[in-house]
Design a protein around this motif. Structure first.
Motif, PDB file in Angstrom:
ATOM      1  N   ALA A   1       0.816  -1.215   0.000  1.00 49.98           N
ATOM      2  CA  ALA A   1       0.000   0.000   0.000  1.00 49.98           C
ATOM      3  C   ALA A   1       0.852   1.269   0.000  1.00 49.98           C
ATOM      4  CB  ALA A   1      -0.930  -0.002   1.213  1.00 49.98           C
TER       5      ALA A   1
ATOM      6  N   PRO B   1      -6.212  -2.169   2.092  1.00 48.54           N
ATOM      7  CA  PRO B   1      -6.896  -2.035   0.797  1.00 48.54           C
ATOM      8  C   PRO B   1      -6.648  -0.676   0.159  1.00 48.54           C
ATOM      9  CG  PRO B   1      -8.444  -1.823   2.615  1.00 48.54           C
ATOM     10  CD  PRO B   1      -7.144  -2.247   3.224  1.00 48.54           C
ATOM     11  N   THR B   2      -6.533  -0.684  -1.157  1.00 45.10           N
ATOM     12  CA  THR B   2      -6.368   0.561  -1.918  1.00 45.10           C
ATOM     13  C   THR B   2      -7.229   0.462  -3.175  1.00 45.10           C
ATOM     14  OG1 THR B   2      -4.492  -0.239  -3.233  1.00 45.10           O
ATOM     15  CG2 THR B   2      -3.976   0.794  -1.125  1.00 45.10           C
ATOM     16  N   ARG B   3      -7.430   1.586  -3.824  1.00 46.75           N
ATOM     17  CA  ARG B   3      -8.260   1.609  -5.025  1.00 46.75           C
ATOM     18  C   ARG B   3      -7.556   0.902  -6.185  1.00 46.75           C
ATOM     19  NH1 ARG B   3      -6.444   5.580  -8.528  1.00 46.75           N
ATOM     20  NH2 ARG B   3      -4.855   6.995  -7.669  1.00 46.75           N
ATOM     21  N   GLY B   4      -8.312   0.244  -6.996  1.00 47.75           N
ATOM     22  CA  GLY B   4      -7.785  -0.363  -8.211  1.00 47.75           C
ATOM     23  C   GLY B   4      -6.964  -1.615  -8.010  1.00 47.75           C
TER      24      GLY B   4
ATOM     25  N   GLU C   1       1.295   2.311  -3.619  1.00 53.54           N
ATOM     26  CA  GLU C   1       0.117   2.253  -4.480  1.00 53.54           C
ATOM     27  C   GLU C   1       0.102   3.392  -5.489  1.00 53.54           C
ATOM     28  OE1 GLU C   1      -3.785   3.611  -5.746  1.00 53.54           O
ATOM     29  OE2 GLU C   1      -2.644   4.536  -4.116  1.00 53.54           O
ATOM     30  N   GLN C   2       0.365   4.621  -5.041  1.00 53.46           N
ATOM     31  CA  GLN C   2       0.356   5.765  -5.944  1.00 53.46           C
ATOM     32  C   GLN C   2       1.488   5.660  -6.958  1.00 53.46           C
ATOM     33  OE1 GLN C   2      -1.993   8.099  -6.192  1.00 53.46           O
ATOM     34  NE2 GLN C   2      -0.911   8.971  -7.968  1.00 53.46           N
TER      35      GLN C   2
ATOM     36  N   GLU D   1      -6.849  -5.608  -5.758  1.00 54.93           N
ATOM     37  CA  GLU D   1      -7.515  -6.562  -4.876  1.00 54.93           C
ATOM     38  C   GLU D   1      -6.696  -6.735  -3.606  1.00 54.93           C
ATOM     39  OE1 GLU D   1      -9.721 -10.928  -5.076  1.00 54.93           O
ATOM     40  OE2 GLU D   1      -8.635 -10.149  -6.817  1.00 54.93           O
ATOM     41  N   ASP D   2      -7.369  -6.715  -2.466  1.00 54.26           N
ATOM     42  CA  ASP D   2      -6.697  -6.832  -1.178  1.00 54.26           C
ATOM     43  C   ASP D   2      -6.184  -8.262  -0.995  1.00 54.26           C
ATOM     44  OD1 ASP D   2      -5.777  -6.591   1.383  1.00 54.26           O
ATOM     45  OD2 ASP D   2      -7.640  -5.801   2.221  1.00 54.26           O
TER      46      ASP D   2
ATOM     47  N   GLN E   1       0.342   3.221  -9.595  1.00 54.96           N
ATOM     48  CA  GLN E   1      -0.723   3.764 -10.432  1.00 54.96           C
ATOM     49  C   GLN E   1      -0.159   4.683 -11.509  1.00 54.96           C
ATOM     50  OE1 GLN E   1      -3.828   2.934 -10.564  1.00 54.96           O
ATOM     51  NE2 GLN E   1      -3.910   1.622  -8.745  1.00 54.96           N
TER      52      GLN E   1
END
Length: 452
Positions: free
Chosen positions: A138, A163-166, A141-142, A168-169, A145
């Motif tokens: 996590a 969990p983060t956007r886009g 994550e940015q 799967e956890d 992306q």
């Protein structure tokens, strides 16, 4: 007297080389004995001994094996199998070795992404691995992306650490899977010469290349450090180097695990906290690279300088003018400088601690291993040739490019890019049909066979 002393030194050096080779044992490229087998033997022998330490986190061998087993089962459920790659962007934390150890159990490959890369370079690294999936922490994550936008067909993304956007956890998926050992039949047909990891070059001459690191190569790298430092289960290795490189992630961390010791993983290198951490965690050995020792020497003096239990360190890139002041100030009994590269087949080890040298290799050992220095015209950027068109070997004191004869004893496993692999190979160097790996480094050796 000088001849007798030299023969004595050569015998001791040959003994060290023999111990390293004996440690690898009968493991050849076609051997069914892999890194996973050696790791699992350590787990079975000492399940409750600490394997990994990070801050206040403690993971014993049984727990690390359980983490790897869950990761292996998750990969299988994703349809990932023998020879498939999973890109790992996890940083310096225990989840990274747990992931690639799990992939190794099923013959899959861990592509160790550099979490300091951004944008196009990071996207390129994921792309050339051919990854079937990417696992991201996590924290990054940015970063991912932003990089993923540079891929035409990015792989599915799974995230650890929340969990983060886009994505799967992954953590609940892993927690729901059994932690027991997989049936060994899952590795039927896997060989030591098969790929274990993709480790990336620095990218100083273009975008990074993914070097193929087999189980055999990883075992050899770990055993080199184990023998040089005399590692035992009682040792604690401080790993402040990035786990995405071979020095920190394979030689230091892997060496600690295959020796049955503990690896203390620093989230990142901190000169100001280095020796405090070593004292706190009762570290006995560490690995350095590049200017790490100079950075440490530049810190203000303090009580932590000598309050540690460190008995030795190993690494490469320690400048001669830093060596002795560093060793004296921090009371390091033994420093082992070595030379090598992730993808190379040339290695040197300074077992004797001669300041400034990267190792010593007598002529007989050079003949056996295929190490040569050949004349190179720096201004014209080409190798010098004799009348027959062959390269010219250097003598003592004469600088030249280090090359290594490619053979079953000294393999060049190459990159995922075939053209990049071919570019590192010289042919017909001294005789028709021979092949040598180009290191790209200029070395010299003296009359006593010490290399610099």
């Amino acid at each position: 007297m000088r001849l007798f002393e030299r023969m004595s030194r050569d015998l001791r050096l040959a003994g060290a080389a023999f111990r390293a080779l004996r440690a690898v044992g009968a493991i050849r490229p076609d051997s069914p004995r892999t890194f996973s087998d050696l790791f699992e033997e350590r787990v079975d022998a000492q399940p409750e001994r600490l394997a990994l330490i990070q801050d206040e986190r403690r993971i014993d061998y049984a727990d690390l094996d359980a983490m790897a087993n869950r990761f292996a089962r998750w990969a299988l459920k994703q349809g990932i199998g023998r020879g498939d790659a999973v890109a790992l962007l996890l940083g310096n934390r225990p989840e990274l070795p747990a992931a690639w150890l799990g992939l190794a159990k099923i013959g899959a490959v861990g592509a160790l992404l550099n979490h300091h890369l951004r944008g196009r370079a990071l996207a390129h690294c994921a792309g050339v691995s051919g990854a079937r999936a990417i696992v991201v922490h996590a924290e990054f994550e940015q970063t991912w992306q932003e990089a993923a936008s540079g891929l035409d067909d990015p792989p599915p993304v799974f995230v650890q650490g929340g969990p983060t956007r886009g994505a799967e956890d992954l953590d609940p998926l892993l927690a729901a899977l059994p932690s027991g050992r997989l049936d060994h039949a899952v590795r039927t047909g896997l060989r030591a010469g098969d790929d274990l990891l993709y480790i990336y070059t620095s990218g100083t001459t273009g975008l990074p290349k993914a070097a193929r690191v087999s189980h055999l190569r990883a075992i050899g790298a770990t055993q080199g450090g184990i023998v040089a430092l005399g590692l035992t289960p009682e040792d604690r290795s401080y790993v402040a180097l990035p786990l995405y490189h071979s020095a920190g992630g394979v030689m230091a961390l892997g060496g600690a695990l295959l020796a049955g010791g503990s690896a203390v993983i620093a989230p990142s290198f901190s000169a100001s906290r280095f020796f405090e951490d070593c004292a706190k965690h009762e570290v006995t050995v560490f690995q350095y690279i590049g200017e790490l020792c100079r950075y440490l020497l530049a810190t203000p003096e303090g009580p932590a300088d000598r309050s540690h239990q460190i008995r030795a360190c190993i690494g490469n890139g320690l400048r001669p003018e830093v060596w002795e002041p560093f060793q004296e100030r921090f009371a390091i009994p033994r420093i082992v400088e070595f030379y090598g590269a992730t993808e190379g087949n040339v290695a040197l080890m300074n077992y004797e601690g001669k300041v400034g040298s990267i190792g010593r290799m007598p002529r007989l050992l050079r003949e056996l291993t295929g190490l040569r220095l050949i004349r190179y015209d720096v201004e014209r950027e080409e190798h010098e040739r004799d009348a027959e068109g062959h390269c010219i070997a250097c003598g003592p004191g004469e600088p030249g490019e280090a090359i290594g004869r490619i053979s079953s004893l000294a393999r060049f496993e190459g990159y995922t890019d075939r053209a990049a692999s071919d570019a590192k190979v010289m042919r017909d160097v001294f005789a028709p049909g021979d092949a040598y790996f180009r290191t790209g480094d200029l070395l010299r050796f003296d009359e006593d066979d010490y290399f610099y």
